[in-house]
Enzyme design. Structure first.
Site, mmCIF file in Angstrom:
data_model
loop_
_atom_site.group_PDB
_atom_site.id
_atom_site.type_symbol
_atom_site.label_atom_id
_atom_site.label_comp_id
_atom_site.label_asym_id
_atom_site.label_seq_id
_atom_site.Cartn_x
_atom_site.Cartn_y
_atom_site.Cartn_z
ATOM 1 N N ARG A 1 15.002 -7.450 -3.925
ATOM 2 C CA ARG A 1 14.610 -6.513 -4.776
ATOM 3 C C ARG A 1 15.745 -5.985 -5.476
ATOM 4 O O ARG A 1 15.504 -4.995 -6.727
ATOM 5 C CB ARG A 1 13.764 -5.679 -4.003
ATOM 6 C CG ARG A 1 12.297 -5.962 -4.026
ATOM 7 C CD ARG A 1 11.550 -4.902 -3.218
ATOM 8 N NE ARG A 1 10.473 -4.383 -3.545
ATOM 9 C CZ ARG A 1 9.173 -4.810 -2.852
ATOM 10 N NH1 ARG A 1 9.279 -5.755 -2.239
ATOM 11 N NH2 ARG A 1 8.211 -4.443 -3.327
ATOM 12 N N LYS B 1 1.903 -11.840 -4.321
ATOM 13 C CA LYS B 1 3.044 -12.889 -3.791
ATOM 14 C C LYS B 1 2.472 -12.782 -2.294
ATOM 15 O O LYS B 1 2.704 -13.971 -1.740
ATOM 16 C CB LYS B 1 4.274 -11.966 -3.874
ATOM 17 C CG LYS B 1 4.740 -11.569 -5.181
ATOM 18 C CD LYS B 1 5.905 -10.612 -5.276
ATOM 19 C CE LYS B 1 6.001 -9.224 -4.651
ATOM 20 N NZ LYS B 1 4.791 -8.290 -5.058
ATOM 21 N N ARG C 1 -7.757 -2.821 -2.972
ATOM 22 C CA ARG C 1 -7.279 -3.347 -1.880
ATOM 23 C C ARG C 1 -7.532 -2.534 -0.706
ATOM 24 O O ARG C 1 -7.566 -1.308 -0.552
ATOM 25 C CB ARG C 1 -5.868 -3.601 -1.777
ATOM 26 C CG ARG C 1 -5.305 -4.058 -0.544
ATOM 27 C CD ARG C 1 -3.597 -4.467 -0.466
ATOM 28 N NE ARG C 1 -2.714 -3.850 -0.995
ATOM 29 C CZ ARG C 1 -1.586 -4.206 -1.419
ATOM 30 N NH1 ARG C 1 -1.398 -5.449 -0.944
ATOM 31 N NH2 ARG C 1 -0.742 -3.393 -2.135
ATOM 32 N N ARG D 1 -4.036 0.839 1.441
ATOM 33 C CA ARG D 1 -2.626 1.070 1.942
ATOM 34 C C ARG D 1 -2.208 2.279 1.298
ATOM 35 O O ARG D 1 -2.478 2.568 0.495
ATOM 36 C CB ARG D 1 -1.861 -0.279 1.359
ATOM 37 C CG ARG D 1 -0.917 -0.821 2.537
ATOM 38 C CD ARG D 1 -0.283 -2.176 2.113
ATOM 39 N NE ARG D 1 0.732 -1.885 0.956
ATOM 40 C CZ ARG D 1 1.491 -2.847 0.353
ATOM 41 N NH1 ARG D 1 1.253 -4.257 0.891
ATOM 42 N NH2 ARG D 1 2.642 -2.619 -0.361
ATOM 43 N N ARG E 1 5.996 2.520 -7.981
ATOM 44 C CA ARG E 1 6.391 1.135 -7.829
ATOM 45 C C ARG E 1 6.542 0.264 -8.797
ATOM 46 O O ARG E 1 7.468 -0.552 -8.673
ATOM 47 C CB ARG E 1 5.253 0.797 -6.702
ATOM 48 C CG ARG E 1 5.482 1.167 -5.283
ATOM 49 C CD ARG E 1 3.984 1.005 -4.650
ATOM 50 N NE ARG E 1 3.539 -0.324 -4.241
ATOM 51 C CZ ARG E 1 2.510 -0.829 -3.961
ATOM 52 N NH1 ARG E 1 1.583 -0.269 -4.042
ATOM 53 N NH2 ARG E 1 2.497 -2.083 -3.544
HETATM 54 P P1 AP5 Z 1 -1.196 -9.268 -2.501
HETATM 55 O O1 AP5 Z 1 -1.098 -10.754 -2.085
HETATM 56 O O2 AP5 Z 1 -0.748 -8.206 -1.470
HETATM 57 O O3 AP5 Z 1 0.055 -8.812 -3.723
HETATM 58 P P2 AP5 Z 1 1.669 -8.590 -3.705
HETATM 59 O O4 AP5 Z 1 2.176 -9.061 -4.663
HETATM 60 O O5 AP5 Z 1 2.101 -9.225 -2.305
HETATM 61 O O6 AP5 Z 1 1.485 -6.918 -3.539
HETATM 62 P P3 AP5 Z 1 2.377 -5.911 -2.637
HETATM 63 O O7 AP5 Z 1 1.541 -4.659 -3.142
HETATM 64 O O8 AP5 Z 1 1.959 -6.213 -1.146
HETATM 65 O O9 AP5 Z 1 3.614 -5.938 -3.111
HETATM 66 P P4 AP5 Z 1 4.712 -5.038 -2.974
HETATM 67 O O10 AP5 Z 1 5.716 -5.829 -3.631
HETATM 68 O O11 AP5 Z 1 4.677 -3.749 -3.791
HETATM 69 O O12 AP5 Z 1 4.797 -4.639 -1.604
HETATM 70 P P5 AP5 Z 1 5.805 -5.021 -0.147
HETATM 71 O O13 AP5 Z 1 4.685 -5.089 0.768
HETATM 72 O O14 AP5 Z 1 6.555 -5.885 -0.562
HETATM 73 O O15 AP5 Z 1 -2.369 -8.865 -3.324
HETATM 74 C C1 AP5 Z 1 -2.563 -7.692 -3.753
HETATM 75 C C2 AP5 Z 1 -4.246 -7.432 -3.709
HETATM 76 O O16 AP5 Z 1 -4.766 -8.401 -4.739
HETATM 77 C C3 AP5 Z 1 -4.910 -7.778 -2.400
HETATM 78 O O17 AP5 Z 1 -6.140 -6.992 -2.209
HETATM 79 C C4 AP5 Z 1 -5.262 -9.290 -2.456
HETATM 80 O O18 AP5 Z 1 -6.632 -9.506 -1.734
HETATM 81 C C5 AP5 Z 1 -5.727 -9.217 -4.122
HETATM 82 N N1 AP5 Z 1 -5.188 -10.722 -4.883
HETATM 83 C C6 AP5 Z 1 -4.361 -11.322 -4.479
HETATM 84 N N2 AP5 Z 1 -4.355 -12.470 -5.206
HETATM 85 C C7 AP5 Z 1 -5.452 -12.320 -5.943
HETATM 86 C C8 AP5 Z 1 -5.951 -13.220 -6.990
HETATM 87 N N3 AP5 Z 1 -5.412 -14.301 -7.305
HETATM 88 N N4 AP5 Z 1 -7.090 -12.841 -7.656
HETATM 89 C C9 AP5 Z 1 -7.887 -11.782 -7.082
HETATM 90 N N5 AP5 Z 1 -7.187 -10.900 -6.417
HETATM 91 C C10 AP5 Z 1 -6.084 -11.238 -5.461
HETATM 92 O O19 AP5 Z 1 6.767 -3.558 -0.125
HETATM 93 C C11 AP5 Z 1 6.346 -2.470 0.268
HETATM 94 C C12 AP5 Z 1 7.248 -1.350 0.202
HETATM 95 O O20 AP5 Z 1 8.398 -1.596 1.214
HETATM 96 C C13 AP5 Z 1 8.168 -1.213 -1.126
HETATM 97 O O21 AP5 Z 1 7.656 -0.181 -1.977
HETATM 98 C C14 AP5 Z 1 9.463 -0.600 -0.475
HETATM 99 O O22 AP5 Z 1 9.444 0.718 -0.224
HETATM 100 C C15 AP5 Z 1 9.630 -1.440 0.697
HETATM 101 N N6 AP5 Z 1 10.452 -2.580 0.497
HETATM 102 C C16 AP5 Z 1 9.893 -3.940 0.762
HETATM 103 N N7 AP5 Z 1 10.814 -4.855 0.710
HETATM 104 C C17 AP5 Z 1 11.910 -4.225 0.341
HETATM 105 C C18 AP5 Z 1 13.139 -4.780 -0.143
HETATM 106 N N8 AP5 Z 1 13.591 -6.120 0.122
HETATM 107 N N9 AP5 Z 1 14.169 -3.582 -0.478
HETATM 108 C C19 AP5 Z 1 13.859 -2.339 -0.305
HETATM 109 N N10 AP5 Z 1 12.496 -1.989 -0.041
HETATM 110 C C20 AP5 Z 1 11.603 -2.939 0.175
#
Ligand code: AP5
Length: 233
Positions: free
Chosen positions: A87, A12, A126, A159, A170
């Site tokens: 979320r 995403k 990552r 991370r 998660r």
């Molecule tokens: P990436 O693009 O970072 O994937 P992502 O789906 O964004 O994954 P995240 O781990 O960042 O998502 P998340 O939803 O768990 O974390 P968030 O930061 O929102 O890609 C991941 C890896 O794959 C990278 O190395 C990339 O290079 C690689 N990649 C990408 N696309 C690729 C492809 N096509 N092919 C090959 N490789 C690829 O949330 C973190 C924490 O914050 C949560 O756990 C929670 O505690 C809190 N939080 C955030 N938002 C909220 C909310 N709305 N409500 C409550 N808590 C929240």
């Protein structure tokens, strides 16, 4: 006004950054905003950190305040891309309320579908630059030299919440608290699925085509204006 929904590691953030450049609308990642407040060691940061390091969701009231403030900034006038928000059902309902108050409407929710095998590789591989925040992946986008950032020479680190036991939580939290939103947006006929299990540049092209087909073109730049550059940042 777009929402990208999908499990951790489904891509995403990567796609939202690319779309933001091409569509010229801001990328709003609640995860990035929270990591920034954690880094700044504010009181909110310390509270959020306790949830994030366990892979739990930060409470809805905190997230809703963050979003209200962010979407009221002038750069959001023409639209935005939400990554990692909403979320929970409460967050989705609050967002509907914000749209109503502003007399705006959600355009599209895109669900990223991906195999467990790819998720595992994406999260365990990552690495993030501790200096400039650039994203690498040992399997898919490795740095040129060891654990050194190609761009700024900073040290690359995993991370904090990509540790195996936190990832398991998660994924569980996604299934229990976020996946039900698919049904919520299906009822509003606003959601489309995309196969996220493909190369970043191909996925990005498909996303642009999907958005082009589904969203009122008056709200977006002309189709021909999408640069034909590589999807790599
Ligand atoms: P990436 O693009 O970072 O994937 P992502 O789906 O964004 O994954 P995240 O781990 O960042 O998502 P998340 O939803 O768990 O974390 P968030 O930061 O929102 O890609 C991941 C890896 O794959 C990278 O190395 C990339 O290079 C690689 N990649 C990408 N696309 C690729 C492809 N096509 N092919 C090959 N490789 C690829 O949330 C973190 C924490 O914050 C949560 O756990 C929670 O505690 C809190 N939080 C955030 N938002 C909220 C909310 N709305 N409500 C409550 N808590 C929240």
């Amino acid at each position: 006004k777009l929402i990208l929904i999908g499990p951790p590691g489904s891509g995403k953030g990567t796609q939202a950054r690319l779309l933001s450049k091409k569509l010229k609308i801001p990328h709003i990642s609640t995860g990035d905003i929270l990591r920034e407040v954690v880094k700044n060691k504010t009181q909110l940061g310390q509270e959020a950190q306790a949830y994030m390091e366990k892979g739990e969701l930060v409470p809805d009231n905190v997230i809703i305040e963050i979003i209200k403030e962010r979407v009221s900034r002038p750069d959001c006038e023409k639209g935005y891309i939400f990554d990692g928000f909403p979320r929970t059902l409460t967050q989705a309902q609050m967002l509907d309320k914000i749209f109503k108050e502003k007399n705006k409407e959600l355009d599209l929710v895109i669900q990223f579908k991906i195999s467990d095998e790819s998720l595992t590789k994406r999260l365990s591989g990552r690495l993030i630059c501790s200096k400039c925040g650039a994203d690498y992946n040992l399997y898919f986008k490795p740095p040129r030299v060891g654990d050194i950032c190609d761009r700024c020479g900073g040290k690359l680190l995993p991370r904090q919440d990509d540790k195996k036991n936190v990832v398991i939580n998660r994924l569980k939290v996604f299934k229990n608290q976020t996946k039900p939103l698919v049904n919520y947006y299906q009822k509003q006929a606003k959601i489309k699925d995309i196969d996220a299990d493909k190369k970043s540049e191909n996925l990005n092209q498909e996303l642009l085509q999907l958005i082009d087909a589904e969203v009122n073109p008056n709200g977006l730049p002309e189709k021909q204006s999408f640069p034909a550059e590589s999807a790599e940042e």
